[in-house]
Write an enzyme that holds these catalytic residues in place. Structure first.
Site, short mmCIF file in Angstrom:
data_model
loop_
_atom_site.label_atom_id
_atom_site.label_comp_id
_atom_site.label_asym_id
_atom_site.label_seq_id
_atom_site.Cartn_x
_atom_site.Cartn_y
_atom_site.Cartn_z
N HIS A 116 22.58 -18.53 -14.92
CA HIS A 116 22.48 -19.72 -15.76
C HIS A 116 23.58 -20.74 -15.43
O HIS A 116 24.53 -20.94 -16.22
CB HIS A 116 22.56 -19.36 -17.24
CG HIS A 116 21.25 -18.95 -17.85
ND1 HIS A 116 21.16 -18.11 -18.92
CD2 HIS A 116 19.97 -19.26 -17.53
CE1 HIS A 116 19.89 -17.91 -19.23
NE2 HIS A 116 19.15 -18.59 -18.39
N PHE B 32 26.99 -18.58 -17.05
CA PHE B 32 27.01 -17.59 -18.12
C PHE B 32 25.83 -16.63 -17.93
O PHE B 32 24.91 -16.89 -17.17
CB PHE B 32 26.90 -18.28 -19.49
CG PHE B 32 27.96 -19.31 -19.72
CD1 PHE B 32 29.21 -18.95 -20.21
CD2 PHE B 32 27.74 -20.65 -19.43
CE1 PHE B 32 30.21 -19.89 -20.40
CE2 PHE B 32 28.72 -21.60 -19.63
CZ PHE B 32 29.96 -21.22 -20.11
N HIS B 33 25.89 -15.52 -18.62
CA HIS B 33 24.74 -14.61 -18.73
C HIS B 33 24.32 -14.00 -17.39
O HIS B 33 23.15 -14.08 -17.01
CB HIS B 33 23.53 -15.35 -19.34
CG HIS B 33 23.87 -16.20 -20.52
ND1 HIS B 33 23.24 -17.40 -20.78
CD2 HIS B 33 24.77 -16.02 -21.52
CE1 HIS B 33 23.72 -17.93 -21.89
NE2 HIS B 33 24.66 -17.11 -22.36
N PRO B 34 25.23 -13.36 -16.66
CA PRO B 34 24.81 -12.74 -15.38
C PRO B 34 23.80 -11.63 -15.62
O PRO B 34 23.96 -10.79 -16.51
CB PRO B 34 26.13 -12.21 -14.81
CG PRO B 34 27.04 -12.04 -16.00
CD PRO B 34 26.66 -13.13 -16.94
#
Length: 617
Positions: A402, A555-557
């Site tokens: 993201h 963000f949000h791997p």
């Protein structure tokens, strides 16, 4: 005006901070910034700390060449002249902007008035045991590695089914009472891995912060709870053969109930969110208050550094207490070195437990026939490699993150973004094009948005920041990254050209919302083109900007141990079992086969529940 103690020369940090902020000794709060700057650097990884110090030293060296004296020995006017010269050199502008980040963090913290400390609530009980007190050898029915969204749910499901469960967490337990009364920046460096400076290397590099605590990144996320979009569920099930969509729907319902997810009420939304709603309404765009896991939110705007009121239902408040009530125990401050496997019997190796490092040295073993890996998309691949279980050629690939950027609008009246809900409103007009806009106002200095200017100009921007409203955008990316390494994750990410174009489209869209809401100007975060006074000027500016010139974070791997039916493509099968070994499940963001396209906490929780229930079936 401040004076330095007789005979004491100013440090390089003091000179650098004074130069960047245009401080001539006339700003009371500025005297505290160098010490806060040094404390912030001390929490960063050694390579990052060395790079920042190297940049500070280079600026100081330039001052010596130009004037014969270090920055700290110059007058305010001389320092202003030095930084102005550097700011006129185009190749140096991005470097100066990077160096500004820790200074702005420190300056915004010292400038902000201390927030009143709320009376901390009593957290639900957890059974936490520090690693130093855990026995040298123990047994369990299941070991869960990691206590974030995925690990907490897996532990709850297994413990409630009657299994003896031990959760091993590298971070510490931070109760709600530990958040009240501490500056957000102090909590930030405590609650994030690498002091919040984890990054993906590439062109451009991306800051990629992840939490490290009991509760994982849920302790420091925004509390936004989007359900996995139906088309994403269909893709995972149909294209990849992972997590049947009908079951995922049931698990999403369960996760929402556990977290007490509801639409954020308007009364605590804050001006930042209300302006986003007003701008979207004038454009006729789809927008509304976000669904969040924060019943009774008081609008503290501190979600990303631990909610001081306990309203945000991070998993250490909502899921792990259920697991502990069913008998699960949590070992804290413990890093799993490797998964133990029995390789003596014919056929595939079988899980036999974990070997765990104590923080002060030494190790212990927890023997178990089931190991659930939930260390997160950045660290699950390394653990599997250290354990001799990382042989699948695609382990560590398929990384989605993201990519994100922010802009700010300056309004005539104060916005005071630091009061209200941190992430309050979603603007979904472009979501079908992979672009999600969210009104996001971080604690002072912690936005991915960087104020423009140097010297007195930067100080004026900082002092006028109360009139800024901030919007952020995140892009549903093509998986374009890879995690390598065994002992330490090395993250590489190449921004796809399509995603770069989407980021520029997002900047334009955020400008439209802010101007429609009445912004006098929009600050772009682009060092060479920092502001636009109307939409026409912003559109023209964006024709001269590439996505790599934006201030980007991520963000949000997800996706680095993807689940699916195809054994050549997916390291994990369609129900979460790691291929090539018996008794190892993967139940975190790494198992998601493609970008979830929304804030992923509910997606991860639902998938972890499905994986744990499939094992029990």
């Amino acid at each position: 005006m401040r004076t330095r103690a007789p005979g004491r020369a100013g440090t390089a940090s003091e000179g650098f901070v004074a130069a960047l902020l245009g401080d001539g000794g006339d700003i009371p709060w500025a005297a505290r910034v160098p010490a806060r700057f040094e404390a912030t650097l001390a929490a960063l990884p050694a390579p990052v700390r060395a790079a920042v110090r190297g940049g500070v030293a280079a600026v100081d060296a330039y001052a010596r060449v130009r004037t014969g004296r270090p920055l700290a020995a110059l007058s305010a006017g001389e320092r202003e002249s030095v930084v102005a010269e550097l700011g006129r050199r185009p190749p140096l502008v991005p470097l100066l902007d990077l160096l500004k980040v820790p200074v702005l963090l420190a300056a915004a913290t010292e400038r902000a008035a201390p927030a009143p400390a709320p009376e901390p609530p009593k957290d639900p009980p957890l059974t936490c045991v520090p690693a130093a007190h855990w026995p040298a050898r123990s047994r369990a029915d299941a070991v869960v590695v990691g206590s974030g969204a995925g690990g907490a749910v897996a532990a709850r499901v297994l413990a409630r089914a009657g299994l003896e469960v031990v959760v091993v967490e590298e971070g510490e337990h931070h109760p709600t009472s530990s958040f009240a009364g501490r500056a957000p920046l102090e909590r930030f460096t405590d609650l994030y891995r690498d002091g919040g400076a984890s990054a993906a290397f590439g062109n451009p590099p991306l800051l990629l912060p992840v939490g490290r605590a009991v509760g994982g990144t849920t302790v420091v996320n925004s509390g936004t709870c989007y359900r996995t979009p139906p088309h994403v569920q269909a893709r995972w099930s149909g294209r990849f053969g992972f997590a049947p969509a009908d079951e995922l729907g049931v698990r999403l319902d369960e996760a929402e109930a556990l977290l007490r997810v509801a639409v954020q009420p308007l009364d605590v939304l804050g001006a930042n969110g209300r302006l986003a709603l007003a701008g979207a309404a004038r454009l006729g765009w789809r927008a509304g208050p976000l669904r969040r896991n924060a019943p009774g939110c008081a609008g503290s705007c501190q979600c990303v550094v631990g909610c001081p009121t306990g309203a945000k239902q991070s998993v250490q408040l909502s899921v792990l207490p259920d697991a502990c009530a069913a008998g699960a125990r949590i070992v804290t401050g413990a890093r799993v070195r490797r998964i133990l496997a029995d390789r003596d019997r014919p056929g595939l190796p079988r899980a036999a437990g974990v070997r765990v490092e104590r923080p002060g040295g030494g190790a212990f073993e927890i023997l178990s026939p089931l190991v659930v890996v939930a260390a997160g998309a950045l660290h699950t691949p390394g653990l599997l490699r250290r354990s001799g279980l990382g042989g699948h050629p695609r382990l560590g690939s398929n990384l989605s993150v993201h990519p994100a950027t922010s802009v700010a609008g300056r309004f005539e009246e104060p916005v005071r973004s630091s009061t209200g809900v941190l992430q309050s409103v979603g603007v979904e007009e472009l979501h079908d094009r992979g672009i999600l806009l969210e009104a996001t106002a971080s604690p002072p200095g912690m936005s991915s948005f960087v104020l423009p200017g140097l010297g007195r100009a930067l100080r004026r921007e900082l002092e006028d920041a109360d009139r800024l409203a901030v919007l952020g955008a995140m892009i549903a990316d093509r998986p374009s990254g890879r995690v390598t390494g065994r002992d330490r994750a090395l993250v590489r990410y190449a921004l796809h050209p399509r995603d770069g174009r989407r980021l520029l489209t997002a900047v334009r869209a955020m400008g439209q919302v802010l101007f429609a809401a009445g912004a006098q100007e929009v600050l772009t975060g682009v060092p060479r083109a920092p502001r636009a006074r109307d939409q026409r000027e912003l559109d023209e500016l964006l024709t001269r900007v590439t996505s790599r010139q934006l201030h980007l974070s991520a963000f949000h791997p997800t996706g680095t141990a993807a689940g699916g039916a195809d054994p050549e493509w997916a390291p994990v099968d369609g129900v979460g079992r790691l291929r090539g070994v018996h008794g190892v499940l993967v139940a975190d963001g790494s198992v998601l086969p493609s970008c979830p396209e929304v804030n992923p906490q509910l997606s991860i929780m639902a998938v972890a529940s499905a994986v744990a229930h499939a094992h029990l079936a």
